[in-house]
Design a protein around this motif. Structure first.
Motif, PDB file in Angstrom:
ATOM      1  N   HIS A   1      -9.938  11.480  10.434  1.00 39.16           N
ATOM      2  CA  HIS A   1      -8.848  10.726   9.824  1.00 39.16           C
ATOM      3  C   HIS A   1      -8.314   9.636  10.759  1.00 39.16           C
ATOM      4  N   ILE A   2      -8.023  10.035  11.985  1.00 38.19           N
ATOM      5  CA  ILE A   2      -7.464   9.065  12.927  1.00 38.19           C
ATOM      6  C   ILE A   2      -8.481   7.957  13.215  1.00 38.19           C
TER       7      ILE A   2
ATOM      8  N   PHE B   1       6.336  20.808   9.976  1.00 40.46           N
ATOM      9  CA  PHE B   1       5.111  20.157   9.494  1.00 40.46           C
ATOM     10  C   PHE B   1       4.882  20.484   8.020  1.00 40.46           C
TER      11      PHE B   1
ATOM     12  N   PHE C   1       5.131  17.939   4.849  1.00 35.98           N
ATOM     13  CA  PHE C   1       3.923  17.741   4.061  1.00 35.98           C
ATOM     14  C   PHE C   1       4.126  18.158   2.616  1.00 35.98           C
TER      15      PHE C   1
ATOM     16  N   ALA D   1      -1.474  -0.106   6.938  1.00 39.70           N
ATOM     17  CA  ALA D   1      -1.032   0.500   5.686  1.00 39.70           C
ATOM     18  C   ALA D   1       0.068   1.514   5.932  1.00 39.70           C
ATOM     19  N   MET D   2      -0.008   2.177   7.085  1.00 42.53           N
ATOM     20  CA  MET D   2       0.979   3.204   7.385  1.00 42.53           C
ATOM     21  C   MET D   2       2.078   2.704   8.327  1.00 42.53           C
TER      22      MET D   2
ATOM     23  N   PHE E   1       2.784  17.869  13.276  1.00 40.32           N
ATOM     24  CA  PHE E   1       1.439  18.432  13.380  1.00 40.32           C
ATOM     25  C   PHE E   1       1.021  18.499  14.845  1.00 40.32           C
TER      26      PHE E   1
ATOM     27  N   MET F   1      -9.557  15.555   2.274  1.00 38.08           N
ATOM     28  CA  MET F   1      -8.714  15.916   3.400  1.00 38.08           C
ATOM     29  C   MET F   1      -7.323  16.322   2.935  1.00 38.08           C
TER      30      MET F   1
ATOM     31  N   HIS G   1       4.705  10.429   6.269  1.00 38.66           N
ATOM     32  CA  HIS G   1       3.440  10.527   6.988  1.00 38.66           C
ATOM     33  C   HIS G   1       3.644  10.710   8.478  1.00 38.66           C
TER      34      HIS G   1
ATOM     35  N   ILE H   1      -5.564  19.934   3.571  1.00 37.74           N
ATOM     36  CA  ILE H   1      -4.281  20.146   4.235  1.00 37.74           C
ATOM     37  C   ILE H   1      -3.344  20.980   3.359  1.00 37.74           C
TER      38      ILE H   1
ATOM     39  N   THR I   1      -7.903   3.944  12.141  1.00 37.24           N
ATOM     40  CA  THR I   1      -7.636   2.975  13.219  1.00 37.24           C
ATOM     41  C   THR I   1      -8.877   2.118  13.458  1.00 37.24           C
TER      42      THR I   1
ATOM     43  N   ARG J   1       0.836  -1.208   0.000  1.00 36.47           N
ATOM     44  CA  ARG J   1       0.000   0.000   0.000  1.00 36.47           C
ATOM     45  C   ARG J   1       0.875   1.264   0.000  1.00 36.47           C
TER      46      ARG J   1
ATOM     47  N   THR K   1      -6.803  -0.806   8.363  1.00 42.46           N
ATOM     48  CA  THR K   1      -6.200   0.318   7.645  1.00 42.46           C
ATOM     49  C   THR K   1      -4.862   0.728   8.244  1.00 42.46           C
ATOM     50  N   PHE K   2      -4.781   0.682   9.573  1.00 43.46           N
ATOM     51  CA  PHE K   2      -3.608   1.217  10.259  1.00 43.46           C
ATOM     52  C   PHE K   2      -2.306   0.608   9.741  1.00 43.46           C
TER      53      PHE K   2
ATOM     54  N   HIS L   1     -11.040  -0.040  -1.742  1.00 47.48           N
ATOM     55  CA  HIS L   1     -10.467   0.617  -2.931  1.00 47.48           C
ATOM     56  C   HIS L   1     -10.517  -0.328  -4.123  1.00 47.48           C
TER      57      HIS L   1
ATOM     58  N   TRP M   1      -9.237  -6.075   2.379  1.00 48.18           N
ATOM     59  CA  TRP M   1      -9.306  -4.630   2.675  1.00 48.18           C
ATOM     60  C   TRP M   1      -9.343  -3.855   1.363  1.00 48.18           C
TER      61      TRP M   1
HETATM   62  C1  HEM Z   1      -2.160   9.278  15.155  1.00 45.03           C
HETATM   63  C2  HEM Z   1      -2.537   9.924  14.106  1.00 45.03           C
HETATM   64  C3  HEM Z   1      -2.636   9.347  12.693  1.00 45.03           C
HETATM   65  C4  HEM Z   1      -2.885   8.056  12.258  1.00 45.03           C
HETATM   66  C5  HEM Z   1      -3.146   6.833  13.113  1.00 45.03           C
HETATM   67  C6  HEM Z   1      -2.857   8.080  10.824  1.00 45.03           C
HETATM   68  C7  HEM Z   1      -3.026   6.978  10.005  1.00 45.03           C
HETATM   69  C8  HEM Z   1      -3.057   6.996   8.623  1.00 45.03           C
HETATM   70  C9  HEM Z   1      -3.219   5.855   7.782  1.00 45.03           C
HETATM   71  C10 HEM Z   1      -3.360   4.425   8.254  1.00 45.03           C
HETATM   72  C11 HEM Z   1      -3.222   6.282   6.488  1.00 45.03           C
HETATM   73  C12 HEM Z   1      -3.361   5.429   5.234  1.00 45.03           C
HETATM   74  C13 HEM Z   1      -4.736   5.451   4.733  1.00 45.03           C
HETATM   75  C14 HEM Z   1      -4.813   4.659   3.457  1.00 45.03           C
HETATM   76  O1  HEM Z   1      -3.818   4.033   3.076  1.00 45.03           O
HETATM   77  O2  HEM Z   1      -5.879   4.678   2.835  1.00 45.03           O
HETATM   78  C15 HEM Z   1      -3.051   7.722   6.518  1.00 45.03           C
HETATM   79  C16 HEM Z   1      -3.036   8.535   5.404  1.00 45.03           C
HETATM   80  C17 HEM Z   1      -2.897   9.906   5.456  1.00 45.03           C
HETATM   81  N1  HEM Z   1      -2.584  10.653   6.569  1.00 45.03           N
HETATM   82 FE1  HEM Z   1      -2.601  10.018   8.478  1.00 45.03          FE
HETATM   83  N2  HEM Z   1      -2.616   9.366  10.412  1.00 45.03           N
HETATM   84  C18 HEM Z   1      -2.468  10.164  11.536  1.00 45.03           C
HETATM   85  C19 HEM Z   1      -2.218  11.515  11.570  1.00 45.03           C
HETATM   86  C20 HEM Z   1      -2.133  12.313  10.448  1.00 45.03           C
HETATM   87  C21 HEM Z   1      -1.906  13.724  10.472  1.00 45.03           C
HETATM   88  C22 HEM Z   1      -1.703  14.559  11.743  1.00 45.03           C
HETATM   89  C23 HEM Z   1      -1.916  14.161   9.184  1.00 45.03           C
HETATM   90  C24 HEM Z   1      -1.741  15.533   8.622  1.00 45.03           C
HETATM   91  C25 HEM Z   1      -1.938  16.605   9.218  1.00 45.03           C
HETATM   92  C26 HEM Z   1      -2.156  13.021   8.349  1.00 45.03           C
HETATM   93  C27 HEM Z   1      -2.268  13.066   6.965  1.00 45.03           C
HETATM   94  C28 HEM Z   1      -2.552  11.987   6.176  1.00 45.03           C
HETATM   95  C29 HEM Z   1      -2.892  12.083   4.782  1.00 45.03           C
HETATM   96  C30 HEM Z   1      -2.992  13.384   3.977  1.00 45.03           C
HETATM   97  C31 HEM Z   1      -3.114  10.782   4.333  1.00 45.03           C
HETATM   98  C32 HEM Z   1      -3.534  10.336   2.918  1.00 45.03           C
HETATM   99  C33 HEM Z   1      -4.999  10.514   2.736  1.00 45.03           C
HETATM  100  C34 HEM Z   1      -5.827   9.676   3.679  1.00 45.03           C
HETATM  101  O3  HEM Z   1      -5.581   8.478   3.841  1.00 45.03           O
HETATM  102  O4  HEM Z   1      -6.745  10.256   4.250  1.00 45.03           O
HETATM  103  N3  HEM Z   1      -2.279  11.908   9.145  1.00 45.03           N
HETATM  104  N4  HEM Z   1      -2.947   8.130   7.845  1.00 45.03           N
END
Ligand code: HEM
Ligand code: SF4
Lengths: 254, 301
Positions: free
Chosen positions: A191-192, A87, A91, A205-206, A47, A140, A40, A144, A196, A31, A202-203, A220, A215
């Motif tokens: 988003h969070i 940040f 980004f 993935a990151m 952030f 989103m 990320h 941002i 999660t 992914r 999903t988690f 998707h 999934w």
């Molecule tokens: C503890 C906090 C966070 C967790 C657990 C988290 C988790 C994730 C995960 C799992 C994805 C992948 C989603 C996918 O593959 O479809 C993702 C994507 C992304 N994250 Fe985070 N994230 C966190 C905080 C943030 C923050 C603070 C920002 C920016 C301010 C951010 C910006 C993004 C963006 C722009 C993407 C791609 C679009 C999306 O999946 O919505 N994330 N995040």
């Protein structure tokens, strides 16, 4: 998209792939690459650092709660802009990295009109034209991007202060900077949640960078089709039938 | 005015509660009166201010006027502004105005300040900066309608005229008042100063033909604890940027004290919202979901 950007992203992904590892097991799909994941989490870290140093200065009622964490009000004020710049810096690279998959398309507008049904979980499977990112994720992302531009301009004005930019510019920036933060914070909650407990699976993935095929065909489908060459609906139906025919594994009394 | 109760705190910047002990004593408000019609531009008050506050000597900028420097500085709080005004008949009127903190009843600096205790207002009307609590954000600079607070990049703190709160607290008059040779500066209770100022304005009207003479005590900031007698109160701008209608930017009034908390709470409710979604609608799982454990049905409640 611009080929120079593509080449830069490609190079960066290759470089980081030679440093970090991504294990994709059978029944899984790659992914996010190491580069994407590192960006990320750097974005997320700075952030929240900027958010919490900002909270102390945001409202008098929060001052005594948040400023001690960063060594007092004066230090919070000194650190906040550096956290913010970090940040925006990370980004910026993430933006280059995701420019192509984030392009808005017709399916996304349809998705947005359908958002109530999706939020109410009335559709178990995403519509078949949902690609690498769905419309919510794209929204989103672009929020941002816009927010970062606002942060940067107003932030520099607030940083240098009224003695450099005049009282009016500071007073206006003060409001816009806050607004940007409030909107972004609201988005981050969603988003969070979704990445999660809201959409389990999903988690990883990151973190590990890989997701299960189930999934992928659920959330998707168009992307699933692209990377596997198979039809997401068919594979889903197959998995469902298989599940129905397997003997009940969890009726085991042990 | 001989005891310290004149420095009872009335308001504290960025403070989430009332000031302790407020309203325990009856106290009168102090005021500095600046009669611009009798100022001779001798700058004795500038020197007295620098002396009393123990300011280091600083280089000044000469721009072809008698003015010591273009603007007040973090270490120069009291500046006589020299302005030439052309009357309708072509003659020149030379205006001198002592520029310093106005000690507003409703201070814009304080409304803008996010730091607990960096700015205090005493019940006697003096607005004072406490540098040890200042975080150096400079919001007060943009909140002040008189462009008074000055940032010191060295200490990252903001400074301004204290109305000699240290002297007033001991029953003394501010240093500038003590130095003034013409009686243009007076210090006393707000009521007394208002009375004297109005009398002086009446004199100017009746005896000197200045029909626009008047008192500057702008009500848009609740009145100030430094008031002016002006030759022409209809146009205070000509005295080196004295605003006719000083106002605090809405960023530090409606936005800061109403929208910020409300919208901030909204954002936090967003967090509550997603939890509500989790308990009501529930998570969306990859399909097909594993079959439910049959025994579980009916066990929960
Ligand atoms: C503890 C906090 C966070 C967790 C657990 C988290 C988790 C994730 C995960 C799992 C994805 C992948 C989603 C996918 O593959 O479809 C993702 C994507 C992304 N994250 Fe985070 N994230 C966190 C905080 C943030 C923050 C603070 C920002 C920016 C301010 C951010 C910006 C993004 C963006 C722009 C993407 C791609 C679009 C999306 O999946 O919505 N994330 N995040
Ligand atoms: S003149 Fe400016 S610094 Fe002085 S009390 Fe009023 S707002 Fe504050």
């Amino acid at each position: 998209m611009g080929t120079a950007i593509d080449r830069f992203d490609e190079k960066a992904r290759q470089t980081f792939d030679s440093i970090g590892r991504t294990e994709v097991y059978r029944g899984e799909l790659l992914r996010h690459s190491v580069y994407t994941r590192l960006l990320h989490w750097a974005v997320a870290l700075f952030f929240f650092l900027a958010l919490f140093t900002g909270f102390g200065i945001y409202l008098p009622w929060l001052f005594r709660w948040f400023t001690p964490v960063f060594g007092g009000g004066a230090l919070s004020r000194i650190l906040h802009p550096y956290f913010g710049v970090a940040f925006v810096f990370f980004f910026f690279f993430q933006m280059l990295n995701w420019l192509t998959p984030m392009i808005w398309c017709d399916g996304d507008s349809k998705w947005m009109r359908n958002i109530r049904r999706i939020a109410a979980s009335q559709e178990k499977l995403e519509p078949p034209d949902t690609g690498f990112f769905n419309a919510g994720q794209k929204a989103m992302f672009w929020e941002i991007v816009a927010g970062c531009i606002v942060y940067l301009i107003t932030g520099i004005i607030l940083w240098a202060g009224a003695r450099s930019f005049g009282a009016t510019a500071v007073a206006i920036s003060y409001v816009l900077h806050d607004l940007s933060a409030i909107i972004m914070l609201g988005g981050i909650f969603i988003h969070i949640y979704l990445s999660t407990i809201g959409e389990p699976g999903t988690f990883q993935a990151m973190t590990r960078g890989a997701v299960s095929e189930a999934w992928a065909w659920t959330f998707h489908p168009a992307w699933y089709k692209k990377v596997t060459g198979r039809d997401p609906r068919e594979d889903y139906e197959k998995a469902r039938q298989q599940q129905n025919t397997t003997p009940k594994a969890n009726s085991n009394p042990n | 005015m001989t005891d310290r109760k004149t420095l009872q705190t009335e308001k504290i910047s960025g403070h989430s509660g009332p000031s302790p002990g407020l309203g325990m004593q009856r106290d009168f408000e102090v005021c500095k009166l600046v009669d611009t019609t009798t100022c001779i531009g001798c700058k004795a008050c500038e020197v007295a201010c620098v002396e009393w506050n123990d300011m280091p000597f600083g280089m000044t900028t000469f721009d072809n006027t008698y003015q010591t420097m273009p603007e007040t500085r973090w270490n120069f709080w009291n500046l006589i502004k020299f302005n030439e005004h052309q009357r309708e008949d072509g003659t020149i009127q030379w205006l001198m105005r002592k520029d310093q903190c106005m000690h507003c009843a409703d201070p814009g600096c304080m409304a803008a300040c996010p730091a607990d205790g960096a700015i205090v207002k005493y019940t006697n009307g003096i607005v004072d900066f406490n540098q040890e609590n200042c975080i150096g954000c400079e919001f007060c600079v943009s909140g002040c309608p008189f462009n008074i607070p000055r940032f010191n990049p060295g200490t990252k703190k903001v400074y301004k005229c204290t109305l000699c709160s240290d002297r007033v607290g001991e029953g003394l008059e501010p240093a500038c008042i003590k130095a003034c040779p013409t009686g243009c500066l007076k210090f006393g209770s707000k009521d007394d100063m208002k009375f004297i100022a109005n009398e002086r304005a009446r004199q100017l009207k009746e005896n000197f033909g200045m029909e626009n003479a008047g008192v500057y005590d702008p009500q848009s900031v609740g009145g100030t604890h430094v008031i002016y007698v002006l030759h022409d109160a209809t146009d205070p701008e000509r005295y080196g940027g004295l605003p006719k209608n000083p106002t605090i930017p809405w960023s530090y009034t409606v936005w800061k004290w109403l929208f910020k908390p409300v919208l901030g709470a909204f954002a936090l409710f967003g967090g509550l919202g997603v939890l509500m979604h989790y308990v009501s609608v529930g998570p969306r799982r990859p399909q097909p979901e594993p079959p439910e454990k049959e025994a579980a049905n009916g066990n929960g409640d």
